[in-house]
Design an enzyme around this catalytic site. Structure first.
Site, PDB file in Angstrom:
ATOM      1  N   ARG A 108      62.218  44.936  54.266  1.00  0.00           N
ATOM      2  CA  ARG A 108      61.523  46.151  53.816  1.00  0.00           C
ATOM      3  C   ARG A 108      62.455  47.344  54.002  1.00  0.00           C
ATOM      4  O   ARG A 108      63.527  47.205  54.571  1.00  0.00           O
ATOM      5  CB  ARG A 108      60.212  46.345  54.565  1.00  0.00           C
ATOM      6  N   ASN A 146      56.150  54.671  55.286  1.00  0.00           N
ATOM      7  CA  ASN A 146      55.951  54.127  56.628  1.00  0.00           C
ATOM      8  C   ASN A 146      57.219  54.292  57.443  1.00  0.00           C
ATOM      9  O   ASN A 146      58.282  53.832  57.037  1.00  0.00           O
ATOM     10  CB  ASN A 146      55.612  52.628  56.558  1.00  0.00           C
ATOM     11  N   GLU A 147      57.104  55.006  58.546  1.00  0.00           N
ATOM     12  CA  GLU A 147      58.229  55.166  59.485  1.00  0.00           C
ATOM     13  C   GLU A 147      59.533  55.496  58.769  1.00  0.00           C
ATOM     14  O   GLU A 147      60.490  54.705  58.767  1.00  0.00           O
ATOM     15  CB  GLU A 147      58.387  53.917  60.357  1.00  0.00           C
ATOM     16  N   CYS A 155      72.194  56.365  54.266  1.00  0.00           N
ATOM     17  CA  CYS A 155      72.788  55.576  53.185  1.00  0.00           C
ATOM     18  C   CYS A 155      74.087  56.255  52.761  1.00  0.00           C
ATOM     19  O   CYS A 155      74.127  57.475  52.601  1.00  0.00           O
ATOM     20  CB  CYS A 155      71.826  55.492  52.014  1.00  0.00           C
ATOM     21  N   GLU A 303      49.931  53.759  65.553  1.00  0.00           N
ATOM     22  CA  GLU A 303      50.159  52.337  65.804  1.00  0.00           C
ATOM     23  C   GLU A 303      50.484  52.133  67.271  1.00  0.00           C
ATOM     24  O   GLU A 303      51.269  52.881  67.855  1.00  0.00           O
ATOM     25  CB  GLU A 303      51.377  51.816  65.024  1.00  0.00           C
ATOM     26  N   GLU A 351      56.182  38.943  61.047  1.00  0.00           N
ATOM     27  CA  GLU A 351      55.451  39.518  62.183  1.00  0.00           C
ATOM     28  C   GLU A 351      54.251  38.674  62.613  1.00  0.00           C
ATOM     29  O   GLU A 351      53.322  39.195  63.227  1.00  0.00           O
ATOM     30  CB  GLU A 351      55.033  40.954  61.846  1.00  0.00           C
ATOM     31  N   LYS A 352      54.301  37.379  62.307  1.00  0.00           N
ATOM     32  CA  LYS A 352      53.125  36.552  62.623  1.00  0.00           C
ATOM     33  C   LYS A 352      52.906  36.379  64.126  1.00  0.00           C
ATOM     34  O   LYS A 352      51.820  36.037  64.559  1.00  0.00           O
ATOM     35  CB  LYS A 352      53.188  35.205  61.912  1.00  0.00           C
ATOM     36  N   PHE A 353      53.957  36.622  64.922  1.00  0.00           N
ATOM     37  CA  PHE A 353      53.762  36.542  66.373  1.00  0.00           C
ATOM     38  C   PHE A 353      53.558  37.914  67.011  1.00  0.00           C
ATOM     39  O   PHE A 353      53.564  38.048  68.229  1.00  0.00           O
ATOM     40  CB  PHE A 353      54.930  35.795  67.030  1.00  0.00           C
ATOM     41  N   HIS A 354      53.410  38.931  66.161  1.00  0.00           N
ATOM     42  CA  HIS A 354      53.049  40.261  66.674  1.00  0.00           C
ATOM     43  C   HIS A 354      51.540  40.267  66.856  1.00  0.00           C
ATOM     44  O   HIS A 354      50.805  39.792  65.998  1.00  0.00           O
ATOM     45  CB  HIS A 354      53.464  41.314  65.644  1.00  0.00           C
TER      46      HIS A 354
HETATM   47  C1  GLA Z   1      56.263  49.462  63.099  1.00  0.00           C
HETATM   48  C2  GLA Z   1      55.787  49.364  61.655  1.00  0.00           C
HETATM   49  C3  GLA Z   1      54.758  48.314  61.446  1.00  0.00           C
HETATM   50  C4  GLA Z   1      55.066  47.065  62.221  1.00  0.00           C
HETATM   51  C5  GLA Z   1      55.206  47.430  63.683  1.00  0.00           C
HETATM   52  C6  GLA Z   1      55.453  46.237  64.575  1.00  0.00           C
HETATM   53  O1  GLA Z   1      55.589  50.366  63.831  1.00  0.00           O
HETATM   54  O2  GLA Z   1      55.323  50.583  61.162  1.00  0.00           O
HETATM   55  O3  GLA Z   1      54.687  48.031  60.058  1.00  0.00           O
HETATM   56  O4  GLA Z   1      56.243  46.511  61.763  1.00  0.00           O
HETATM   57  O5  GLA Z   1      56.299  48.293  63.827  1.00  0.00           O
HETATM   58  O6  GLA Z   1      55.553  46.615  65.912  1.00  0.00           O
END
Ligand code: GLA
Length: 667
Positions: A108, A146-147, A155, A303, A351-354
Site C-alpha cells: 500500500r 491514511n497516515e 519520493c 487507531e 495483517e491477519k495476526f494483528h
Molecule cells: C496503521 C494503519 C492501519 C494498520 C495499523 C496496524 O495505523 O493506519 O491501516 O495498518 O497501522 O497497526
C-alpha cells in the site's frame, strides 16, 4: 466536532468479508457500544474496479445498514492504496527512493505525492464519494487518505525533482538567494540554472544540509498539499462535515503543527509497546502532543490495538485491563473518542495476526469482553465531553528544528531530539505535571514554565519570542545545543547560544561530546553528585549563577547547570545530560522556581493523575499502572463517574484500575 457522546469504534473493512458477515458486524457493533466506524480506507480497487467505472452499490448497502443500527460513519477517501490498473496505466506514479529504487504495487501507499495523474484520480474519487453520500445521515466525518508519510516518506523521482524546484523558486525567487541560503560556496556547489538543482539523492558524501532541510520542508508541504486538495473537494460538497486524517504521533516526516491547523479535528494512531514498563510515558507524551496540536481542543484516538500488533519483531499481548487503561489515559489527556484498528480481525493478508475488536475466535474471548465492557462504560463519560486539560508547563516543539538537529555531520551524530524530549518529559510525567507542547513562535505567556530541549534551529522571531517570554516573568529551562543555527542552517555567530546569550547569562566556548565509554559527573550547589553523559558545554558565566559544576575532564570546575535572572523571569541552562536522578533534581529546582504544582501531591509511584475541566465542572482521572492496589491521598471530595463510589481523603484503585471523579467543589 460536536458529538453528543464519546466516540467509540474502529476501522471497518467489510470489503474483506461476505455480506452475511456485514449483518453480524452491525449487530455486534451495537452490542459493543460502537457508534462510529472509519469505512473504506483501502477500498479504491473495489469502488473503482476499472478506470472511471465506479461501483458504490456495496457501500450504499453498508452505509444504510450501519445507519439502521445507529452507527455513524467516518468515511474514508481510499487514496492510500491506488488500484493495480492505475499502476499499469501510469507506472511513473510509483515512488522512487534516494538510491533510485522503484517501490512497486503489492502492499500500500505506492504513490508519489507529486504525480499529476495520481492527483486527478484521487480528487475524482473523493468528489464522487462526497456527491454520493453528501446527504446520507450516517456520514459524520471524512477520513482523508491514511497516515500520510507512512512507509513512503519521500519520493525522489523526476516529477518530485521538478516539484522541488518549483517549491524552491517560490521560497527563494532567485538563484542568488538560494545559493546564499544553501551556503553553496562551500565545496563549490553553486547553481547557475534552476534545472541543475536535484533533490538530495544518494551522493558521495554528506549532502548540503540546507538542501536536506528544504527537502524536508518541501516533502512535508507535499503531503499537506495532498490533504488540502482532497479537503477542498470534500468541503465544496459537504461544508458542514469535519475533515481529519490520522496522524502517527511524533512522526518526523511531517510538520504536524502546520498540518493540524488545516484539519477540523486532530486524530492520531497510537500503538505503544505495552511490554515496555514505561509505555504509558511514551503514550502520554503522544496524547499531550495531539491535544496541543489541536490548540487544546478534544482530539480522537483514531487507531490503537485491542491487544497485539503484527509489525514488531515480537508482538506482545496487552495484559487484561491495559487496553482500557490506555483508552482512559487518552481521554484524561483530552481525547473525546477511542477507536481501534480494526473492527474484525482479518483472515487473510499482511495483517491477519494483528488484533481486532472482534477476534478470530469470536465472542467467547477476553478481548471481546474487554471491548464490550469499555464500549458500554464510555457513555458514563458524557459530562466530560468537550472539557479541556489545563497546563502551566510547555515543552517547545518545532519540526524544523527537529529536522535540522537530526541531520548528520554534527559534533555528535548520536544526538537526536526524541530521547532528549523524553528525558525532560518523563520526570514531569512521574510528578503528575501536565505538559503541553508549544511551537516556539506561539504566545507562551499562558505558561509558568517552558522547557526547550535542544532547540537547535531558531528563527529570529522564535528567538525574540522566547527572550520576551522570560523578560516578562516566565521561567525557561534550556538544554545544550540550542539557538545554534538560523532557518538556513547557518551558525548564529556571537558566542553560543548567540540569540539567548544575554538571557541565559553565559557563553559556551566549546562543545565537548563524549566518546561511547566516557562519562563525567556534576556536583550541585547543595552538594549532590550526579552522573552525566554524552556531552559537555564548556561554559563561561557572564551574569548567570552556577547551580552545578562538572567534576572531571579539562573543564572540571566549570558550570554545568546555571540560572540567570533576566528581566522579570529566570532562565535555567543545562550544558549536559544528567542521568535520571540528576534530571529529577533539576526538574524539582525549576518547578520550585516557577511555582509549578502537580495535579495532586504525594501520589504513589505507578499512578497517573490528570484533570479535565469545562469551567463549571472538573474531573480528576486516576489511573493505576502498577500491579498493586494503591491508595492515593486526595484532599477533595467527589463521585466516580464509572462506579458511583464516593471518595474523600483517599482514592482506592485496583491494579489497572481507573477512577474518574467529578469533583464536588466544581458543581
Ligand atoms: C496503521 C494503519 C492501519 C494498520 C495499523 C496496524 O495505523 O493506519 O491501516 O495498518 O497501522 O497497526
Amino acid at each position: 466536532m460536536n458529538f453528543p457522546h464519546m466516540i467509540y469504534g474502529g476501522d471497518y473493512n467489510p470489503d474483506q468479508w461476505t455480506e452475511d458477515i456485514w449483518q453480524e458486524d452491525a449487530r455486534l457493533m451495537q452490542e459493543a457500544g460502537v457508534n462510529l466506524v472509519s469505512l473504506g480506507i483501502f477500498s479504491w480497487a473495489k469502488l473503482e474496479p476499472q478506470p472511471g467505472v465506479f461501483d458504490f452499490a456495496w457501500l450504499d448497502q453498508l452505509m444504510d445498514l450501519l445507519h439502521a443500527h445507529g452507527i455513524s460513519v467516518n468515511l474514508a477517501t481510499p487514496t492510500a492504496s491506488p488500484p493495480a490498473w492505475m499502476v499499469r496505466l501510469h507506472p511513473e506514479m510509483l515512488p522512487v527512493t534516494a538510491e533510485g529504487v522503484t517501490l512497486w504495487h503489492g502492499s500500500r501507499r505506492h504513490y508519489c505525492p507529486h504525480n499529476p495523474d495520481y492527483h486527478q484520480y484521487a480528487t475524482r474519487i473523493a468528489a464522487k464519494l462526497a456527491e454520493r453520500y453528501k446527504e446520507h445521515p450516517a456520514l459524520v466525518m471524512w477520513h482523508v487518505d491514511n497516515e500520510y508519510g507512512c512507509h513512503v516518506g519521500e519520493c525522489f523521482c523526476d516529477n518530485s525533482a521538478a516539484a522541488f524546484r518549483g517549491w524552491l523558486k517560490q521560497r527563494y525567487t532567485s538563484l542568488d538567494k538560494l545559493n546564499f541560503a544553501w551556503g553553496t560556496a562551500f565545496w563549490g556547489q553553486q547553481y547557475g540554472e534552476w534545472e541543475e538543482i536535484p533533490p538530495p539523492r544518494s551522493s558521495p558524501s554528506f549532502p548540503n544540509p540546507t538542501q536536506q532541510l528544504d527537502w524536508a520542508r518541501f516533502t512535508s508541504d507535499s503531503w499537506l498539499a495532498c490533504f488540502d486538495e482532497q479537503k477542498a473537494v470534500l468541503k465544496a460538497v459537504t461544508p458542514q462535515i469535519p475533515v481529519t486524517t490520522n496522524f502517527m504521533g511524533f512522526h518526523k516526516g511531517i510538520d504536524y503543527v502546520k498540518f493540524a491547523s488545516h484539519e477540523d479535528v486532530v486524530s492520531n494512531d497510537n500503538y505503544p509497546d505495552t511490554s515496555d514498563s514505561e509505555w504509558m510515558i511514551q503514550a502520554g507524551m503522544t496524547c499531550d502532543l495531539m491535544r496541543s496540536l489541536g490548540n487544546r481542543r478534544p482530539w480522537i484516538l483514531m487507531e490503537q490495538s485491542t491487544t497485539h500488533v503484527n509489525w514488531r519483531q515480537r508482538n506482545a499481548t496487552k495484559l487484561p485491563g491495559v487496553m482500557r487503561l490506555g483508552s482512559y489515559q487518552a481521554i484524561a489527556r483530552g481525547a473525546d473518542g477511542i477507536m481501534f484498528f480494526q473492527w474484525r480481525q482479518s483472515k487473510a493478508g499482511a495483517e491477519k495476526f494483528h488484533s481486532g475488536m472482534y477476534p478470530h475466535i469470536g465472542a467467547d474471548s477476553r478481548v471481546w469482553r474487554e471491548v464490550k465492557e469499555l464500549g458500554n462504560e464510555l457513555p458514563k463519560l458524557a459530562p466530560v465531553l468537550s472539557s479541556q486539560v489545563q497546563s502551566d508547563t510547555a515543552i517547545l516543539m518545532d519540526w524544523e528544528s527537529w529536522w535540522a538537529l537530526d541531520l548528520d555531520s554534527k559534533p555528535s551524530n548520536d544526538l537526536r531530539l526524541m530521547p532528549q524530549l523524553m528525558a525532560y518529559y518523563a520526570p514531569l510525567f512521574k510528578r503528575n505535571i501536565t505538559v503541553d507542547f508549544a511551537h516556539p513562535e506561539t504566545d507562551l505567556s499562558r505558561y509558568k514554565l517552558v522547557i526547550a530541549p535542544n532547540l537547535y534551529l531558531v528563527t529570529d522571531s522564535a528567538a525574540a519570542n522566547i527572550n520576551h517570554y522570560v523578560e516578562n516573568g516566565g521561567t525557561l529551562l534550556m538544554s545544550f545545543f540550542s539557538g545554534i543555527v538560523d532557518e538556513n542552517e547557518h551558525i548564529r555567530l556571537g558566542g553560543y547560544p548567540a540569540p539567548f546569550r544575554e538571557m541565559v547569562g553565559l557563553v559556551v566556548e566549546e562543545f565537548a561530546p563524549y566518546s561511547e565509554t566516557q562519562s563525567n559527573s556534576i556536583c550541585t550547589v547543595d552538594d549532590k553528585q550526579f552522573k552525566c553523559g554524552f556531552w559537555s558545554d564548556v561554559i563561561h558565566l557572564e551574569n548567570a549563577k552556577a547551580l552545578a559544576a562538572f567534576e572531571g575532564d579539562y573543564y572540571a570546575g566549570s558550570p554545568a547547570i546555571t540560572c540567570n535572572q533576566f528581566g522579570k523571569g529566570n532562565a535555567f541552562y543545562v550544558g549536559t545530560i544528567p542521568e535520571s536522578d540528576g534530571m529529577e533534581w533539576l526538574i524539582e529546582q525549576v518547578c520550585k522556581s516557577a511555582s509549578i504544582q502537580p495535579v495532586s501531591m504525594n501520589a504513589p509511584a505507578g499512578v497517573e493523575l490528570l484533570q479535565r475541566t469545562n469551567g463549571k465542572s472538573s474531573w480528576l482521572f486516576a489511573l493505576n499502572y502498577s500491579a498493586e492496589k494503591v491508595t492515593i491521598p486526595f484532599d477533595g471530595r467527589g463521585r466516580d463517574l464509572l462506579t458511583g463510589a464516593n471518595f474523600n481523603e483517599s482514592i482506592y484503585l485496583d491494579p489497572t484500575g481507573v477512577a474518574i471523579i467529578q469533583l464536588d467543589d466544581s458543581n
